[in-house]
Design a protein around this motif. Structure first.
Motif, PDB file in Angstrom:
ATOM      1  N   UNK A  86      55.754 -26.829 -11.950  1.00 42.69           N
ATOM      2  CA  UNK A  86      55.102 -28.140 -11.912  1.00 42.69           C
ATOM      3  C   UNK A  86      55.468 -28.994 -13.123  1.00 42.69           C
ATOM      4  N   UNK A  87      55.633 -28.366 -14.291  1.00 39.67           N
ATOM      5  CA  UNK A  87      56.075 -29.111 -15.470  1.00 39.67           C
ATOM      6  C   UNK A  87      57.489 -29.645 -15.265  1.00 39.67           C
ATOM      7  N   UNK A  88      58.334 -28.829 -14.668  1.00 43.28           N
ATOM      8  CA  UNK A  88      59.725 -29.246 -14.419  1.00 43.28           C
ATOM      9  C   UNK A  88      59.760 -30.359 -13.379  1.00 43.28           C
ATOM     10  N   UNK A  89      58.952 -30.216 -12.316  1.00 38.47           N
ATOM     11  CA  UNK A  89      58.879 -31.274 -11.295  1.00 38.47           C
ATOM     12  C   UNK A  89      58.435 -32.587 -11.936  1.00 38.47           C
ATOM     13  N   UNK A  90      57.403 -32.522 -12.789  1.00 41.80           N
ATOM     14  CA  UNK A  90      56.915 -33.732 -13.459  1.00 41.80           C
ATOM     15  C   UNK A  90      58.006 -34.350 -14.321  1.00 41.80           C
ATOM     16  N   UNK A  91      58.783 -33.528 -15.002  1.00 38.83           N
ATOM     17  CA  UNK A  91      59.876 -34.034 -15.826  1.00 38.83           C
ATOM     18  C   UNK A  91      60.951 -34.695 -14.956  1.00 38.83           C
ATOM     19  N   UNK A  92      61.288 -34.051 -13.838  1.00 39.48           N
ATOM     20  CA  UNK A  92      62.299 -34.615 -12.922  1.00 39.48           C
ATOM     21  C   UNK A  92      61.822 -35.942 -12.344  1.00 39.48           C
ATOM     22  N   UNK A  93      60.547 -36.017 -11.944  1.00 40.54           N
ATOM     23  CA  UNK A  93      60.006 -37.256 -11.386  1.00 40.54           C
ATOM     24  C   UNK A  93      59.991 -38.350 -12.455  1.00 40.54           C
ATOM     25  N   UNK A  94      59.633 -37.976 -13.676  1.00 44.32           N
ATOM     26  CA  UNK A  94      59.631 -38.954 -14.766  1.00 44.32           C
ATOM     27  C   UNK A  94      61.043 -39.472 -15.034  1.00 44.32           C
ATOM     28  N   UNK A  95      62.015 -38.581 -14.960  1.00 41.90           N
ATOM     29  CA  UNK A  95      63.400 -38.953 -15.263  1.00 41.90           C
ATOM     30  C   UNK A  95      64.074 -39.698 -14.113  1.00 41.90           C
ATOM     31  N   UNK A  96      63.876 -39.232 -12.866  1.00 43.80           N
ATOM     32  CA  UNK A  96      64.603 -39.780 -11.725  1.00 43.80           C
ATOM     33  C   UNK A  96      63.743 -40.599 -10.769  1.00 43.80           C
ATOM     34  N   UNK A  97      62.438 -40.580 -10.921  1.00 43.37           N
ATOM     35  CA  UNK A  97      61.551 -41.325 -10.032  1.00 43.37           C
ATOM     36  C   UNK A  97      60.967 -40.443  -8.938  1.00 43.37           C
ATOM     37  N   UNK A  98      59.980 -40.985  -8.220  1.00 45.25           N
ATOM     38  CA  UNK A  98      59.282 -40.234  -7.166  1.00 45.25           C
ATOM     39  C   UNK A  98      60.214 -39.780  -6.050  1.00 45.25           C
ATOM     40  N   UNK A  99      61.306 -40.500  -5.854  1.00 46.82           N
ATOM     41  CA  UNK A  99      62.224 -40.206  -4.751  1.00 46.82           C
ATOM     42  C   UNK A  99      62.835 -38.812  -4.871  1.00 46.82           C
ATOM     43  N   UNK A 100      62.912 -38.264  -6.069  1.00 44.28           N
ATOM     44  CA  UNK A 100      63.552 -36.967  -6.267  1.00 44.28           C
ATOM     45  C   UNK A 100      62.765 -35.823  -5.635  1.00 44.28           C
ATOM     46  N   UNK A 101      61.486 -36.032  -5.413  1.00 46.82           N
ATOM     47  CA  UNK A 101      60.633 -34.965  -4.892  1.00 46.82           C
ATOM     48  C   UNK A 101      60.445 -35.095  -3.383  1.00 46.82           C
ATOM     49  N   UNK A 102      60.624 -33.973  -2.683  1.00 52.90           N
ATOM     50  CA  UNK A 102      60.317 -33.943  -1.254  1.00 52.90           C
ATOM     51  C   UNK A 102      58.812 -33.851  -1.016  1.00 52.90           C
ATOM     52  N   UNK A 103      58.044 -33.586  -2.073  1.00 51.11           N
ATOM     53  CA  UNK A 103      56.592 -33.460  -1.971  1.00 51.11           C
ATOM     54  C   UNK A 103      55.934 -34.520  -2.861  1.00 51.11           C
ATOM     55  N   UNK A 104      55.933 -35.780  -2.415  1.00 50.94           N
ATOM     56  CA  UNK A 104      55.364 -36.827  -3.277  1.00 50.94           C
ATOM     57  C   UNK A 104      53.867 -36.657  -3.454  1.00 50.94           C
ATOM     58  N   UNK A 105      53.386 -37.011  -4.618  1.00 54.52           N
ATOM     59  CA  UNK A 105      51.949 -36.948  -4.917  1.00 54.52           C
ATOM     60  C   UNK A 105      51.333 -38.307  -4.593  1.00 54.52           C
ATOM     61  N   UNK A 107      49.604 -41.499  -5.255  1.00 56.47           N
ATOM     62  CA  UNK A 107      49.449 -42.312  -6.460  1.00 56.47           C
ATOM     63  C   UNK A 107      49.586 -43.782  -6.114  1.00 56.47           C
ATOM     64  N   UNK A 108      49.609 -44.610  -7.133  1.00 55.15           N
ATOM     65  CA  UNK A 108      49.681 -46.053  -6.925  1.00 55.15           C
ATOM     66  C   UNK A 108      50.959 -46.464  -6.198  1.00 55.15           C
ATOM     67  N   UNK A 109      52.063 -45.772  -6.458  1.00 54.64           N
ATOM     68  CA  UNK A 109      53.335 -46.130  -5.825  1.00 54.64           C
ATOM     69  C   UNK A 109      53.550 -45.454  -4.475  1.00 54.64           C
ATOM     70  N   UNK A 110      52.855 -44.356  -4.221  1.00 55.16           N
ATOM     71  CA  UNK A 110      53.138 -43.581  -3.013  1.00 55.16           C
ATOM     72  C   UNK A 110      52.064 -43.650  -1.934  1.00 55.16           C
ATOM     73  N   UNK A 111      50.949 -44.335  -2.181  1.00 57.30           N
ATOM     74  CA  UNK A 111      49.884 -44.358  -1.167  1.00 57.30           C
ATOM     75  C   UNK A 111      50.337 -44.922   0.173  1.00 57.30           C
ATOM     76  N   UNK A 112      51.286 -45.899   0.220  1.00 56.35           N
ATOM     77  CA  UNK A 112      51.725 -46.362   1.548  1.00 56.35           C
ATOM     78  C   UNK A 112      52.371 -45.254   2.388  1.00 56.35           C
ATOM     79  N   UNK A 113      53.014 -44.284   1.741  1.00 51.43           N
ATOM     80  CA  UNK A 113      53.613 -43.180   2.489  1.00 51.43           C
ATOM     81  C   UNK A 113      52.566 -42.393   3.267  1.00 51.43           C
ATOM     82  N   UNK A 114      51.365 -42.335   2.730  1.00 48.73           N
ATOM     83  CA  UNK A 114      50.290 -41.591   3.372  1.00 48.73           C
ATOM     84  C   UNK A 114      49.469 -42.477   4.309  1.00 48.73           C
ATOM     85  N   UNK A 115      49.315 -43.762   3.968  1.00 48.90           N
ATOM     86  CA  UNK A 115      48.450 -44.658   4.747  1.00 48.90           C
ATOM     87  C   UNK A 115      49.145 -45.232   5.980  1.00 48.90           C
TER      88      UNK A 115
END
Length: 146
Positions: A86-105, A107-115
Motif C-alpha cells: 500500500x505504501x508503494x501503491x501510494x508512492x506510484x499514484x503520487x508520482x504517476x497519478x490515479x490512472x496508474x492504479x487499476x484499483x482507484x480509491x 476521492x475528490x478526483x475519482x468519485x465520478x468513476x463510482x457515481x
C-alpha cells in the motif's frame, strides 16, 4: 530547403532522448525475481494492480515496455527494503497519478468513476419504467375487436 533541414534537426533533437531510453539496459529487478518467495509474491500481486503507462491496457507485470520494467524494478526494490504494497501503491499514484492504479480509491478526483454507473442505471430504470408504463396503458385503453 533550409527550413526543412532545420525541422529535421529539431525533430532529431526531440526524438534522441526517447530513442536512447530504449537502448538502455533494463533495470536490475525488471526481469529478476526477489530471492524471498514471500516478498516476490507481494511484489507480483502489486504489479498486477498497476497499469503500464505506455501500454495502458496491460499491467506492469504483463508489459514488456521499458517503462514497465523500471516500474517493476521500483516495486521489487521497495518491497525488498521493507515497504508495504500500500505504501508503494501510494508512492506510484503520487508520482504517476490515479490512472496508474487499476484499483482507484474513492476521492475528490475519482468519485465520478463510482457515481456515473449508478446514475446510468437509474436513468435506464426511469426510461424503461416510462416506456413500459406507457405500453401497458395503451394496451388497456385500446379498442376492443368486434
Amino acid at each position: 530547403m533550409r527550413g526543412a533541414a532545420l525541422i529535421l534537426a529539431l525533430a532529431m533533437l526531440v526524438a534522441s532522448p526517447t530513442l536512447a531510453q530504449d537502448s538502455l539496459p533494463p533495470a536490475p529487478y525488471a526481469y529478476q525475481q526477489l530471492d524471498d518467495p514471500e516478498q516476490e509474491a507481494q511484489a507480483t500481486a502489486l504489479m498486477h494492480t498497476l497499469r503500464c503507462l505506455k501500454c495502458q491496457s496491460q499491467s506492469i507485470a504483463d508489459s514488456d515496455a521499458p517503462m514497465a520494467g523500471d516500474m517493476r524494478h521500483q516495486v521489487r526494490t521497495r518491497i525488498a527494503a521493507g515497504e508495504s504494497p500500500e505504501q508503494i501503491r501510494a508512492w506510484m499514484v503520487e508520482r504517476y497519478g490515479d490512472y496508474v492504479s487499476y484499483e482507484p480509491k474513492l476521492g475528490a478526483n475519482t468519485w465520478p468513476l463510482f457515481a456515473l454507473p449508478l446514475l446510468m442505471l437509474a436513468l435506464v430504470a426511469f426510461v424503461l419504467r416510462g416506456r413500459l408504463g406507457r405500453a401497458k396503458g395503451e394496451g388497456e385503453t385500446g379498442s376492443k375487436p368486434q
